[in-house]
Motif scaffolding. Structure first.
Motif, PDB file in Angstrom:
ATOM      1  N   TYR A 274      -8.122   8.330  -1.577  1.00  0.00           N
ATOM      2  CA  TYR A 274      -8.577   7.898  -0.234  1.00  0.00           C
ATOM      3  C   TYR A 274      -9.880   8.630   0.098  1.00  0.00           C
ATOM      4  O   TYR A 274     -10.222   9.644  -0.522  1.00  0.00           O
ATOM      5  CB  TYR A 274      -7.504   8.252   0.805  1.00  0.00           C
TER       6      TYR A 274
ATOM      7  N   ARG B 122      -0.271   7.193   6.285  1.00  0.00           N
ATOM      8  CA  ARG B 122      -0.323   5.727   6.124  1.00  0.00           C
ATOM      9  C   ARG B 122      -1.761   5.269   5.932  1.00  0.00           C
ATOM     10  O   ARG B 122      -2.070   4.461   5.035  1.00  0.00           O
ATOM     11  CB  ARG B 122       0.302   5.046   7.347  1.00  0.00           C
ATOM     12  N   TRP B 123      -2.696   5.814   6.721  1.00  0.00           N
ATOM     13  CA  TRP B 123      -4.116   5.422   6.600  1.00  0.00           C
ATOM     14  C   TRP B 123      -4.618   5.739   5.197  1.00  0.00           C
ATOM     15  O   TRP B 123      -5.243   4.918   4.547  1.00  0.00           O
ATOM     16  CB  TRP B 123      -4.956   6.167   7.641  1.00  0.00           C
TER      17      TRP B 123
ATOM     18  N   ARG C  83      -2.869   6.128   2.448  1.00  0.00           N
ATOM     19  CA  ARG C  83      -2.239   5.271   1.431  1.00  0.00           C
ATOM     20  C   ARG C  83      -2.894   3.905   1.428  1.00  0.00           C
ATOM     21  O   ARG C  83      -3.241   3.346   0.385  1.00  0.00           O
ATOM     22  CB  ARG C  83      -0.753   5.147   1.741  1.00  0.00           C
ATOM     23  N   GLU C  84      -3.113   3.377   2.629  1.00  0.00           N
ATOM     24  CA  GLU C  84      -3.724   2.051   2.735  1.00  0.00           C
ATOM     25  C   GLU C  84      -5.127   2.074   2.131  1.00  0.00           C
ATOM     26  O   GLU C  84      -5.504   1.181   1.357  1.00  0.00           O
ATOM     27  CB  GLU C  84      -3.784   1.595   4.189  1.00  0.00           C
ATOM     28  N   GLU C  85      -5.885   3.139   2.422  1.00  0.00           N
ATOM     29  CA  GLU C  85      -7.243   3.248   1.875  1.00  0.00           C
ATOM     30  C   GLU C  85      -7.194   3.299   0.348  1.00  0.00           C
ATOM     31  O   GLU C  85      -7.972   2.636  -0.339  1.00  0.00           O
ATOM     32  CB  GLU C  85      -7.931   4.498   2.427  1.00  0.00           C
TER      33      GLU C  85
ATOM     34  N   ARG D 289      -6.391  -0.221  -0.915  1.00  0.00           N
ATOM     35  CA  ARG D 289      -7.513  -1.169  -0.743  1.00  0.00           C
ATOM     36  C   ARG D 289      -8.645  -0.831  -1.714  1.00  0.00           C
ATOM     37  O   ARG D 289      -9.200  -1.712  -2.373  1.00  0.00           O
ATOM     38  CB  ARG D 289      -8.030  -1.132   0.703  1.00  0.00           C
TER      39      ARG D 289
ATOM     40  N   GLU E 168       6.583  -0.401   1.350  1.00  0.00           N
ATOM     41  CA  GLU E 168       5.654   0.205   2.320  1.00  0.00           C
ATOM     42  C   GLU E 168       4.216  -0.210   1.977  1.00  0.00           C
ATOM     43  O   GLU E 168       3.442  -0.614   2.842  1.00  0.00           O
ATOM     44  CB  GLU E 168       5.790   1.743   2.255  1.00  0.00           C
ATOM     45  N   ASP E 169       3.889  -0.186   0.664  1.00  0.00           N
ATOM     46  CA  ASP E 169       2.538  -0.595   0.240  1.00  0.00           C
ATOM     47  C   ASP E 169       2.289  -2.043   0.658  1.00  0.00           C
ATOM     48  O   ASP E 169       1.228  -2.375   1.191  1.00  0.00           O
ATOM     49  CB  ASP E 169       2.407  -0.489  -1.286  1.00  0.00           C
TER      50      ASP E 169
ATOM     51  N   LYS F 145       3.617  -3.685   3.051  1.00  0.00           N
ATOM     52  CA  LYS F 145       3.434  -3.783   4.510  1.00  0.00           C
ATOM     53  C   LYS F 145       2.004  -3.349   4.854  1.00  0.00           C
ATOM     54  O   LYS F 145       1.269  -4.046   5.542  1.00  0.00           O
ATOM     55  CB  LYS F 145       4.453  -2.876   5.226  1.00  0.00           C
ATOM     56  N   LEU F 146       1.560  -2.231   4.228  1.00  0.00           N
ATOM     57  CA  LEU F 146       0.215  -1.711   4.527  1.00  0.00           C
ATOM     58  C   LEU F 146      -0.858  -2.734   4.158  1.00  0.00           C
ATOM     59  O   LEU F 146      -1.888  -2.853   4.818  1.00  0.00           O
ATOM     60  CB  LEU F 146      -0.020  -0.413   3.743  1.00  0.00           C
ATOM     61  N   LEU F 147      -0.585  -3.495   3.100  1.00  0.00           N
ATOM     62  CA  LEU F 147      -1.587  -4.481   2.656  1.00  0.00           C
ATOM     63  C   LEU F 147      -1.363  -5.836   3.314  1.00  0.00           C
ATOM     64  O   LEU F 147      -2.025  -6.822   2.999  1.00  0.00           O
ATOM     65  CB  LEU F 147      -1.518  -4.615   1.127  1.00  0.00           C
TER      66      LEU F 147
END
Ligand code: 4FV
Length: 253
Positions: free
Chosen positions: A178, A206-207, A209-211, A214, A232-233, A235-237
């Motif tokens: 990230y 969460r931010w 992981r999402e970064e 992506r 969870e991944d 959901k984040l995506l």
């Protein structure tokens, strides 16, 4: 860990091992790097380590005898080497997971070629592994050896300090890292994402992981396919969870 480097240019290893983390690891006795000049294992008056290629062609080839003598001399000292590694463009691609594999060894011997290459009988009858650091041709195996020493050493227990961790970094879980920010919160009008200043560690995790997801999807889709997507991944995506609830890999297998 003990690492023996066989090279025609031992002096190339002086400086890179005398700074920062690698220096600290050697001083702490966590890493012992010994360089040996292959030429020490030549006994002819010209101390010959290379010769012209059978069948003709450009350049020179490293002779097998000095290399076999050198490796056998090193192997006569305990502990026996776990791996004898030759660096060559035709080798297995060196990756983080290979670094992890080697970091579990007690002793490595790294063989650095020069010239056009090394006599084939060394490849076939002496080395346990052939590694490549990338699809380009270098003048010698010394830089690949330094790359491997660096990548492996930092995985040895105790080498990275408490504030340096190998756990959640790039390629762990086949994901890119990230974005990192530090002070000032506003640099030339470029501000740090609010969430990182929030103190809300759940939201920050969460931010991040999402970064990671992506960035990996954008920059390294090949890696993304190797990553085991969690619900969870998904959901984040913004991906719908799989019907069965069973975890499914990004590749949909
Ligand atoms: C290399 C690489 C590499 C080839 C002939 C040394 C050179 C010379 N090694 N990844 N790329 N080696 O180019 O590991 O002997």
């Amino acid at each position: 860990m003990r690492i023996d480097v066989l090279t025609l240019f031992p002096e190339m290893f002086a400086s890179p091992l005398e700074h920062s983390i690698l220096k600290r690891a050697r001083e702490a006795g966590l890493l012992d790097v010994q360089t040996t000049d292959i030429r020490e294992f030549t006994f002819d008056r010209y101390r010959q380590v290379d010769d012209s290629p059978y069948g003709g062609g450009p350049g020179m080839v490293m002779k097998p005898e000095p290399i076999f003598r050198a490796v056998e001399a090193l192997a006569s000292e305990p502990p026996p080497p776990d791996r004898v590694i030759l660096f060559t463009p035709l080798g297995r691609r060196f990756k983080q997971e290979v670094a992890g594999e080697l970091a579990s060894c007690e002793r490595l011997v790294l063989l650095c070629g020069r010239y056009e290459g090394i006599d084939e009988r060394v490849h076939r009858h002496l080395v346990t592994d052939e590694l490549s650091i990338g699809d380009y041709v270098l003048t010698g195996g010394e830089l690949p050896a330094l790359v491997v020493i660096d990548a492996v050493a930092r995985l040895l227990p105790g080498v990275l300090g408490k504030d340096e961790s190998a756990a959640s970094e790039t390629f762990a879980e086949h994901l890119l890292e990230y974005p990192h920010y530090t002070r000032p919160p506003d640099f030339r009008g470029w501000t740090v994402p609010e969430v990182l200043l929030s103190g809300d560690h759940g939201a920050i995790a969460r931010w991040r992981r999402e970064e990671s997801l992506r960035r990996t999807l954008r920059h390294r889709p090949d890696l993304f396919l190797q990553h085991e997507l969690t619900d969870e991944d998904r959901k984040l995506l913004g991906l719908t969870p799989p019907k069965t609830g069973r975890k499914r890999s990004a590749g949909g297998s």
